[in-house]
Write a protein that holds these residues in place. Structure first.
Motif, short mmCIF file in Angstrom:
data_model
loop_
_atom_site.label_atom_id
_atom_site.label_comp_id
_atom_site.label_asym_id
_atom_site.label_seq_id
_atom_site.Cartn_x
_atom_site.Cartn_y
_atom_site.Cartn_z
N ARG A 111 -14.14 -1.82 5.04
CA ARG A 111 -14.30 -1.28 3.69
C ARG A 111 -15.77 -1.09 3.35
O ARG A 111 -16.16 -0.07 2.79
CB ARG A 111 -13.65 -2.23 2.69
CG ARG A 111 -13.53 -1.66 1.31
CD ARG A 111 -12.87 -2.60 0.33
NE ARG A 111 -11.63 -3.14 0.81
CZ ARG A 111 -11.18 -4.35 0.49
NH1 ARG A 111 -11.87 -5.13 -0.30
NH2 ARG A 111 -10.03 -4.78 0.94
N CYS A 171 -13.47 -2.18 -3.25
CA CYS A 171 -12.25 -2.98 -3.34
C CYS A 171 -11.05 -2.20 -2.80
O CYS A 171 -11.14 -1.00 -2.51
CB CYS A 171 -12.01 -3.43 -4.77
SG CYS A 171 -11.76 -2.08 -5.91
N PHE A 172 -9.93 -2.88 -2.69
CA PHE A 172 -8.70 -2.30 -2.17
C PHE A 172 -8.29 -1.05 -2.94
O PHE A 172 -7.89 -0.05 -2.35
CB PHE A 172 -7.58 -3.35 -2.21
CG PHE A 172 -6.21 -2.78 -1.99
CD1 PHE A 172 -5.83 -2.35 -0.73
CD2 PHE A 172 -5.30 -2.68 -3.03
CE1 PHE A 172 -4.56 -1.82 -0.51
CE2 PHE A 172 -4.04 -2.16 -2.81
CZ PHE A 172 -3.67 -1.73 -1.55
N SER A 173 -8.43 -1.06 -4.24
CA SER A 173 -7.98 0.08 -5.05
C SER A 173 -8.77 1.35 -4.74
O SER A 173 -8.30 2.46 -5.02
CB SER A 173 -8.04 -0.24 -6.54
OG SER A 173 -9.38 -0.41 -6.94
N ASP A 174 -9.95 1.22 -4.14
CA ASP A 174 -10.72 2.41 -3.75
C ASP A 174 -9.96 3.24 -2.72
O ASP A 174 -10.10 4.47 -2.70
CB ASP A 174 -12.09 2.02 -3.20
CG ASP A 174 -13.03 1.53 -4.29
OD1 ASP A 174 -12.74 1.75 -5.48
OD2 ASP A 174 -14.06 0.92 -3.94
N TYR A 175 -9.16 2.61 -1.86
CA TYR A 175 -8.34 3.36 -0.92
C TYR A 175 -7.31 4.22 -1.66
O TYR A 175 -7.03 5.34 -1.27
CB TYR A 175 -7.57 2.42 0.03
CG TYR A 175 -8.40 1.81 1.12
CD1 TYR A 175 -8.71 2.54 2.26
CD2 TYR A 175 -8.83 0.49 1.04
CE1 TYR A 175 -9.45 1.98 3.29
CE2 TYR A 175 -9.56 -0.08 2.06
CZ TYR A 175 -9.87 0.67 3.18
OH TYR A 175 -10.60 0.10 4.20
N LEU A 176 -6.75 3.66 -2.72
CA LEU A 176 -5.72 4.37 -3.49
C LEU A 176 -6.28 5.58 -4.23
O LEU A 176 -5.57 6.56 -4.44
CB LEU A 176 -5.05 3.42 -4.48
CG LEU A 176 -4.36 2.20 -3.86
CD1 LEU A 176 -3.92 1.24 -4.96
CD2 LEU A 176 -3.19 2.61 -3.00
N LYS A 177 -7.53 5.50 -4.61
CA LYS A 177 -8.17 6.57 -5.38
C LYS A 177 -8.80 7.64 -4.50
O LYS A 177 -9.17 8.69 -5.00
CB LYS A 177 -9.25 5.98 -6.27
CG LYS A 177 -8.76 5.00 -7.30
CD LYS A 177 -9.94 4.42 -8.03
CE LYS A 177 -9.60 3.11 -8.68
NZ LYS A 177 -10.79 2.42 -9.19
N ASN A 178 -8.93 7.38 -3.22
CA ASN A 178 -9.65 8.28 -2.32
C ASN A 178 -8.66 9.20 -1.60
O ASN A 178 -7.78 8.73 -0.86
CB ASN A 178 -10.43 7.44 -1.31
CG ASN A 178 -11.38 8.25 -0.46
OD1 ASN A 178 -11.06 9.35 -0.06
ND2 ASN A 178 -12.54 7.68 -0.19
N GLN A 199 2.74 1.06 2.52
CA GLN A 199 3.12 -0.30 2.18
C GLN A 199 4.04 -0.89 3.25
O GLN A 199 4.91 -0.21 3.80
CB GLN A 199 3.86 -0.25 0.83
CG GLN A 199 4.23 -1.55 0.27
CD GLN A 199 4.92 -1.41 -1.09
OE1 GLN A 199 5.27 -2.39 -1.67
NE2 GLN A 199 5.12 -0.20 -1.61
N GLN A 234 -5.85 -4.52 2.45
CA GLN A 234 -5.99 -5.39 1.30
C GLN A 234 -6.93 -6.55 1.61
O GLN A 234 -7.49 -7.15 0.70
CB GLN A 234 -4.63 -5.90 0.82
CG GLN A 234 -3.97 -6.94 1.68
CD GLN A 234 -3.36 -6.41 2.97
OE1 GLN A 234 -3.30 -5.21 3.21
NE2 GLN A 234 -2.89 -7.30 3.83
#
Length: 131
Positions: free
Chosen positions: A28, A35-42, A49, A22
């Motif tokens: 990154r 951004c951080f959300s790119d990890y979640l989408k990849n 967590q 984060q």
């Protein structure tokens, strides 16, 4: 009291763990993420967590960690999205699931995680077959 929000990501293709994703900007940028959300989408990353808890040595406990509870056995830390809680799932047949919510006075030891320590999982499974 609110817990600190921290995340780590298992980078599948490189087989390495990246902590504090984060806030980690240099890593990154090297990976081509904005951004951080790119990890979640990849799909090449598995994001874990922080539970807000530490083991008896002060090491942070994350989901997908493997914990040893002295006198009880091995557990995997999981996040239950439906109930918004962390749980300890037993890795040994004779144990029961329990919440990781501070309701137990237990000394946890982080033994590793399911991504970096597959040999530990194999050892636990093999040990179960001999019992």
């Amino acid at each position: 009291m609110m817990r600190e929000l921290k995340f780590r990501a298992w980078y599948k293709s490189e087989k390495k763990m990246i902590y504090n994703i984060q806030n980690e900007f240099e890593e990154r940028i090297e990976l081509g993420m904005d951004c951080f959300s790119d990890y979640l989408k990849n799909d090449n990353f598995i994001v874990n967590q922080f539970t807000g808890r530490t083991d008896k040595e002060g090491k942070d406990i994350y989901e997908d960690d493997i914990l040893l509870i002295i006198g009880q056995g091995y557990f995997r830390v999981t996040w239950d999205r439906d109930n918004c809680k962390f749980y300890l799932l037993p890795l040994e047949d004779y144990l029961d699931e329990m919440p990781l919510d501070g309701s137990w006075e237990i000394d946890y030891e982080v033994e590793g995680n399911i991504h970096e320590n597959k040999d530990l999982l194999e050892y636990i499974e093999k040990d179960q077959k001999t019992k």
